[in-house]
Scaffold this motif. Structure first.
Motif, mmCIF file in Angstrom:
data_model
loop_
_atom_site.group_PDB
_atom_site.id
_atom_site.type_symbol
_atom_site.label_atom_id
_atom_site.label_comp_id
_atom_site.label_asym_id
_atom_site.label_seq_id
_atom_site.Cartn_x
_atom_site.Cartn_y
_atom_site.Cartn_z
ATOM 1 N N ASN A 1 0.872 -1.178 0.000
ATOM 2 C CA ASN A 1 0.000 0.000 0.000
ATOM 3 C C ASN A 1 0.909 1.227 0.000
ATOM 4 O O ASN A 1 1.473 1.576 1.030
ATOM 5 C CB ASN A 1 -0.888 -0.023 1.248
ATOM 6 C CG ASN A 1 -1.682 1.263 1.409
ATOM 7 O OD1 ASN A 1 -1.786 2.064 0.473
ATOM 8 N ND2 ASN A 1 -2.249 1.484 2.594
ATOM 9 N N HIS B 1 -9.625 1.030 4.488
ATOM 10 C CA HIS B 1 -8.382 1.257 5.233
ATOM 11 C C HIS B 1 -8.669 2.185 6.420
ATOM 12 O O HIS B 1 -9.509 3.093 6.316
ATOM 13 C CB HIS B 1 -7.327 1.871 4.312
ATOM 14 C CG HIS B 1 -5.959 1.868 4.913
ATOM 15 N ND1 HIS B 1 -5.561 2.807 5.826
ATOM 16 C CD2 HIS B 1 -4.904 1.029 4.758
ATOM 17 C CE1 HIS B 1 -4.309 2.552 6.204
ATOM 18 N NE2 HIS B 1 -3.892 1.474 5.568
ATOM 19 N N GLU C 1 -7.146 4.613 7.525
ATOM 20 C CA GLU C 1 -6.962 6.043 7.250
ATOM 21 C C GLU C 1 -8.204 6.623 6.569
ATOM 22 O O GLU C 1 -8.540 7.790 6.763
ATOM 23 C CB GLU C 1 -5.683 6.248 6.418
ATOM 24 C CG GLU C 1 -4.443 6.058 7.285
ATOM 25 C CD GLU C 1 -3.200 5.603 6.567
ATOM 26 O OE1 GLU C 1 -3.147 5.645 5.323
ATOM 27 O OE2 GLU C 1 -2.246 5.180 7.265
ATOM 28 N N GLU D 1 -5.602 -4.991 10.417
ATOM 29 C CA GLU D 1 -4.632 -3.929 10.616
ATOM 30 C C GLU D 1 -4.983 -3.172 11.897
ATOM 31 O O GLU D 1 -5.777 -2.210 11.859
ATOM 32 C CB GLU D 1 -4.660 -2.953 9.440
ATOM 33 C CG GLU D 1 -4.296 -3.574 8.109
ATOM 34 C CD GLU D 1 -3.710 -2.548 7.152
ATOM 35 O OE1 GLU D 1 -2.601 -2.776 6.678
ATOM 36 O OE2 GLU D 1 -4.346 -1.521 6.908
ATOM 37 N N ALA E 1 -0.947 -0.110 15.213
ATOM 38 C CA ALA E 1 0.282 -0.668 14.631
ATOM 39 C C ALA E 1 0.626 -0.032 13.284
ATOM 40 O O ALA E 1 1.726 -0.230 12.769
ATOM 41 C CB ALA E 1 0.139 -2.184 14.459
ATOM 42 N N ILE E 2 -0.306 0.732 12.720
ATOM 43 C CA ILE E 2 -0.084 1.260 11.366
ATOM 44 C C ILE E 2 0.826 2.482 11.409
ATOM 45 O O ILE E 2 0.491 3.493 12.037
ATOM 46 C CB ILE E 2 -1.424 1.613 10.692
ATOM 47 C CG1 ILE E 2 -2.252 0.339 10.507
ATOM 48 C CG2 ILE E 2 -1.195 2.285 9.349
ATOM 49 C CD1 ILE E 2 -3.598 0.572 9.860
ATOM 50 N N GLY E 3 1.967 2.338 10.776
ATOM 51 C CA GLY E 3 2.904 3.453 10.665
ATOM 52 C C GLY E 3 3.535 3.869 11.982
ATOM 53 O O GLY E 3 4.144 4.941 12.068
ATOM 54 N N GLY F 1 -1.521 -6.362 8.615
ATOM 55 C CA GLY F 1 -0.873 -5.100 8.280
ATOM 56 C C GLY F 1 -0.643 -4.276 9.531
ATOM 57 O O GLY F 1 -1.472 -4.269 10.453
ATOM 58 N N GLY F 2 0.480 -3.580 9.561
ATOM 59 C CA GLY F 2 0.813 -2.734 10.708
ATOM 60 C C GLY F 2 2.267 -2.888 11.061
ATOM 61 O O GLY F 2 2.632 -3.800 11.792
ATOM 62 N N SER F 3 3.094 -2.016 10.446
ATOM 63 C CA SER F 3 4.542 -1.995 10.729
ATOM 64 C C SER F 3 5.223 -3.333 10.460
ATOM 65 O O SER F 3 6.107 -3.747 11.207
ATOM 66 C CB SER F 3 4.784 -1.533 12.174
ATOM 67 O OG SER F 3 4.299 -0.210 12.356
ATOM 68 N N VAL F 4 4.786 -4.006 9.387
ATOM 69 C CA VAL F 4 5.525 -5.206 8.960
ATOM 70 C C VAL F 4 6.833 -4.745 8.317
ATOM 71 O O VAL F 4 6.847 -3.839 7.489
ATOM 72 C CB VAL F 4 4.713 -6.049 7.942
ATOM 73 C CG1 VAL F 4 5.546 -7.249 7.468
ATOM 74 C CG2 VAL F 4 3.409 -6.517 8.553
ATOM 75 N N LEU G 1 -0.291 -6.820 4.342
ATOM 76 C CA LEU G 1 -0.528 -5.551 3.647
ATOM 77 C C LEU G 1 0.535 -4.612 4.198
ATOM 78 O O LEU G 1 0.579 -4.348 5.407
ATOM 79 C CB LEU G 1 -1.944 -5.036 3.921
ATOM 80 C CG LEU G 1 -2.337 -3.718 3.239
ATOM 81 C CD1 LEU G 1 -2.174 -3.802 1.720
ATOM 82 C CD2 LEU G 1 -3.795 -3.354 3.558
ATOM 83 N N ILE G 2 1.393 -4.146 3.305
ATOM 84 C CA ILE G 2 2.621 -3.486 3.735
ATOM 85 C C ILE G 2 2.591 -2.020 3.323
ATOM 86 O O ILE G 2 2.446 -1.718 2.133
ATOM 87 C CB ILE G 2 3.859 -4.159 3.066
ATOM 88 C CG1 ILE G 2 3.749 -5.700 3.057
ATOM 89 C CG2 ILE G 2 5.153 -3.682 3.709
ATOM 90 C CD1 ILE G 2 3.643 -6.341 4.420
ATOM 91 N N GLY G 3 2.725 -1.122 4.284
ATOM 92 C CA GLY G 3 2.745 0.312 3.990
ATOM 93 C C GLY G 3 4.163 0.791 3.740
ATOM 94 O O GLY G 3 4.739 0.587 2.673
ATOM 95 N N GLY G 4 4.762 1.408 4.749
ATOM 96 C CA GLY G 4 6.073 2.045 4.590
ATOM 97 C C GLY G 4 7.123 1.163 3.932
ATOM 98 O O GLY G 4 7.849 1.612 3.025
#
Ligand code: PEP
Length: 260
Positions: free
Chosen positions: A11, A99, A101, A175, A179-181, A218-221, A239-242
């Protein structure tokens, strides 16, 4: 090996531009081709304006692309929205919906998320439906109440569909909002407990092939914690953000999913 093929989806959120995306697409193509990981399904979800760029760069690879959101409405007078039909037109295989957000910043409700799931189902777009509790909800002991409510809305759209999506196109992303970001990842045991709860709830709400539905975390993986999360029996990828914005990190996460 798990019966469900793991999915690792990036993501990208609202990041990137034409030049930096080109570098990332090039690096992802090269590294994933070299690594050859047929055991994992890989997708990236750039912002809307770059979906055409994703199609151009990834069209001849095994890497799928998807959107980060979809309209709850069909084509028409919905200024600023992007319809499921348009996503199909662009070759999107997936769309993220719900999501946190969007739930927090755009005030999306469970009903709106359910309407978006229905749009994906009606157009045959694979859905990555997000859910998760806030820190306050976890600390108040209401995690299962919140997840149950969110799953029920998503499940109603999946179960009630005239032409349901096949199980391999249905993904739920647990998520936890805390834990997200944040760099604060759920422990593998915490993730597993939530994923097991979500799967059992899907069954209880009539999704008979829930055992074949993927539930990703998802969440800071990161490259360093992916393997222990993906080793859990009900964690079917991430589900991978950063970390999806750094080709080497994303590749390491895909590798971790391949050996899980
Ligand atoms: C996300 O935005 O879906 C996400 C999981 O972000 P991050 O990996 O950066 O926590």
């Amino acid at each position: 090996m798990k019966a469900r093929k793991p999915l690792v989806a990036g993501n990208w959120k609202m990041n990137g531009d034409i030049v930096s995306n080109e570098h990332l697409f090039t690096a992802l193509r090269a590294s994933l081709e070299r690594a050859s990981l047929p055991q994992v399904e890989v997708a990236v979800c750039p912002p809307y304006p770059y979906l055409g760029q994703a199609a151009a760069w990834l069209g001849d690879t095994g890497i799928a692309w998807g959107a980060q959101d979809v309209s709850a409405f069909g084509n028409g007078a919905y200024t600023g929205d992007v319809s499921a039909a348009m996503l199909v037109d662009l070759g999107c295989r997936w769309s993220i919906v719900g999501h946190s957000e969007r739930r927090q910043l755009a005030g999306e409700t469970d009903d709106q998320v359910a309407a978006k799931v229905s749009m994906c189902v009606a157009h045959g777009i694979g859905v990555i439906a997000c859910l998760g509790e806030t820190l306050e909800e976890r600390e108040a002991g209401t995690t299962e109440t919140v997840l149950g409510r969110q799953v029920d809305a998503i499940a109603a759209s999946l179960v009630g569909a005239a032409q349901p999506l096949p199980a391999e196109r249905i993904v739920l992303a647990y998520e936890p909002v805390w834990a997200i970001g944040t760099g604060r990842t759920a422990s593998p045991e915490t993730a597993q407990a939530a994923h097991r709860f979500v799967r059992e709830r899907l069954v209880a709400r009539g999704l008979h092939d829930a055992a074949a539905v993927r539930i990703v975390y998802g969440g800071s993986v990161k490259a360093g914690n992916a393997a222990s999360l993906f080793a859990m029996p009900d964690v079917d990828g991430g589900l991978i953000g950063g970390a999806s914005l750094v080709a080497d990190d994303f590749l390491e996460i895909c590798r971790a999913a391949a050996v899980a």
